[in-house]
Design a protein around this motif. Sequence first.
Motif, PDB file in Angstrom:
ATOM      1  N   UNK A 142      -4.458   0.917  16.228  1.00 54.47           N
ATOM      2  CA  UNK A 142      -3.328   1.572  15.569  1.00 54.47           C
ATOM      3  C   UNK A 142      -2.018   0.857  15.862  1.00 54.47           C
ATOM      4  N   UNK A 143      -1.878   0.299  17.050  1.00 58.52           N
ATOM      5  CA  UNK A 143      -0.647  -0.426  17.375  1.00 58.52           C
ATOM      6  C   UNK A 143      -0.443  -1.599  16.430  1.00 58.52           C
ATOM      7  N   UNK A 144      -1.511  -2.350  16.157  1.00 58.30           N
ATOM      8  CA  UNK A 144      -1.399  -3.477  15.234  1.00 58.30           C
ATOM      9  C   UNK A 144      -1.115  -3.008  13.806  1.00 58.30           C
ATOM     10  N   UNK A 145      -1.668  -1.858  13.436  1.00 55.94           N
ATOM     11  CA  UNK A 145      -1.396  -1.308  12.108  1.00 55.94           C
ATOM     12  C   UNK A 145       0.090  -1.004  11.967  1.00 55.94           C
ATOM     13  N   UNK A 146       0.677  -0.384  13.001  1.00 56.62           N
ATOM     14  CA  UNK A 146       2.086  -0.014  12.947  1.00 56.62           C
ATOM     15  C   UNK A 146       3.009  -1.217  13.003  1.00 56.62           C
ATOM     16  N   UNK A 147       2.557  -2.301  13.619  1.00 56.63           N
ATOM     17  CA  UNK A 147       3.448  -3.453  13.832  1.00 56.63           C
ATOM     18  C   UNK A 147       3.276  -4.533  12.780  1.00 56.63           C
ATOM     19  N   UNK A 148       2.867  -4.141  11.580  1.00 56.96           N
ATOM     20  CA  UNK A 148       2.921  -5.085  10.458  1.00 56.96           C
ATOM     21  C   UNK A 148       1.607  -5.546   9.889  1.00 56.96           C
ATOM     22  N   UNK A 149       0.483  -5.216  10.543  1.00 56.90           N
ATOM     23  CA  UNK A 149      -0.811  -5.653  10.037  1.00 56.90           C
ATOM     24  C   UNK A 149      -1.531  -4.585   9.230  1.00 56.90           C
ATOM     25  N   UNK A 330       1.507   1.850   1.989  1.00 58.11           N
ATOM     26  CA  UNK A 330       0.859   2.233   3.246  1.00 58.11           C
ATOM     27  C   UNK A 330      -0.561   1.671   3.314  1.00 58.11           C
ATOM     28  N   UNK A 331      -1.055   1.391   4.505  1.00 55.97           N
ATOM     29  CA  UNK A 331      -0.356   1.498   5.797  1.00 55.97           C
ATOM     30  C   UNK A 331       0.426   0.246   6.175  1.00 55.97           C
ATOM     31  N   UNK A 332       0.676  -0.658   5.200  1.00 57.80           N
ATOM     32  CA  UNK A 332       1.435  -1.871   5.518  1.00 57.80           C
ATOM     33  C   UNK A 332       2.814  -1.524   6.075  1.00 57.80           C
ATOM     34  N   UNK A 333       3.442  -0.485   5.532  1.00 58.68           N
ATOM     35  CA  UNK A 333       4.773  -0.071   5.995  1.00 58.68           C
ATOM     36  C   UNK A 333       4.680   1.219   6.795  1.00 58.68           C
ATOM     37  N   UNK A 334       3.603   1.380   7.549  1.00 57.89           N
ATOM     38  CA  UNK A 334       3.400   2.627   8.283  1.00 57.89           C
ATOM     39  C   UNK A 334       4.468   2.850   9.350  1.00 57.89           C
TER      40      UNK A 334
END
Length: 365
Positions: A142-149, A330-334
């Motif tokens: 989830x951290x990587x999802x939130x930080x742009x991936x 989303x979730x690109x701009x999550x």
Amino acid sequence: MPPTGDPLARRYRRLLLCHPRDYRRARADEMVGVLLDAAPPGRTRPTVREAANLIRHGLRCRLGRPASRTVGVWATLAAVICGLFTAALATRAAWETSPPQPGRAETAGVFAAVLPGHDLGDVDPAPALFTFYSQPLTVRSLENVLLGDGGEYQRSSVVAVAAGTPRMPAGETLALARRRLHETGWQVYEPLSDSTPSCPEKTCATPVTSIGTTLLARRGDTVLELHVTSPPPVDGSHLSLALSRTTPPAVLPAGIAGGLLGAGIGWLVFGWASRRTEAAHPARGAVGVLFAITLFLWWTPVLLTVPPLLRHHLDEPHPTWHPLWEWLGQPAASLLFVVGAATALLGLALAAAPRRGPDPLPTTG
């Protein structure tokens, strides 16, 4: 009191139902009387302009800002974006009704039927319906999802590649596949081609242009994607076939129901916060700023994503459309969504703080 038997008066009173109950008790007779005095003789129905003005003013009153000209616009923006987000969440839940992804046996059977004479190589099964970097989404990722991936969270597919060297030129392979797809009941779309320069040798003295052609087809709830590369790459397969599932039937009704529910809740919550901060509230300015920040963070990815994604859909065939959340960025701009949710919650918390002085008269019906 204006005569209740007058059809024009009755219709004016129906329109006044848009106003809060206390507001109607205090002013309905006066408003209807003024409207009847201004109406020409013989009129039996309000004009479109009168109806629109009464409805607009009624909604402003219910939002606690009868003098504001823009509160209805802000409330609508908040309701729509809340509805879109809840619709996206509902559609993601409805995707769980999808049949399991094709297995090895089904994939091998389709490969043999579509590409007779070609040897099947490796089959890479789909680990989940949606994957993040080809793996199921986990709490750790989830951290990587939130930080742009977040853009790497995509629908998965089972991929089969051909073994050995090409049995025939790329054009003949595509012609064979299209014929066999038609014969076996697939709906075939026009192929797409693109060219990519590559270097078969380290010095790259003689670059080679590779032409990749993608053929899409659909049968029932299965989507087929065939990719042929010519000339064959040195370090990869010249032929791959991917199978995935189409959008489940439950997604559309789930999205509509979730969207309507979310829009209604968004409107009501906005109205509550607006009435709370109507007057004599210590955090009125801060709540307005936080609300503006929330709308900016939530709407910006939508406005930036929809135009290019729409062009993408119009330019290329799509047996199944991209999921709703991708249209919302989303979730690109999550990360923007999470920060916007935080500012929204902070604004609601400030709106719940006690007002200065006595509470104003209630304005809700």
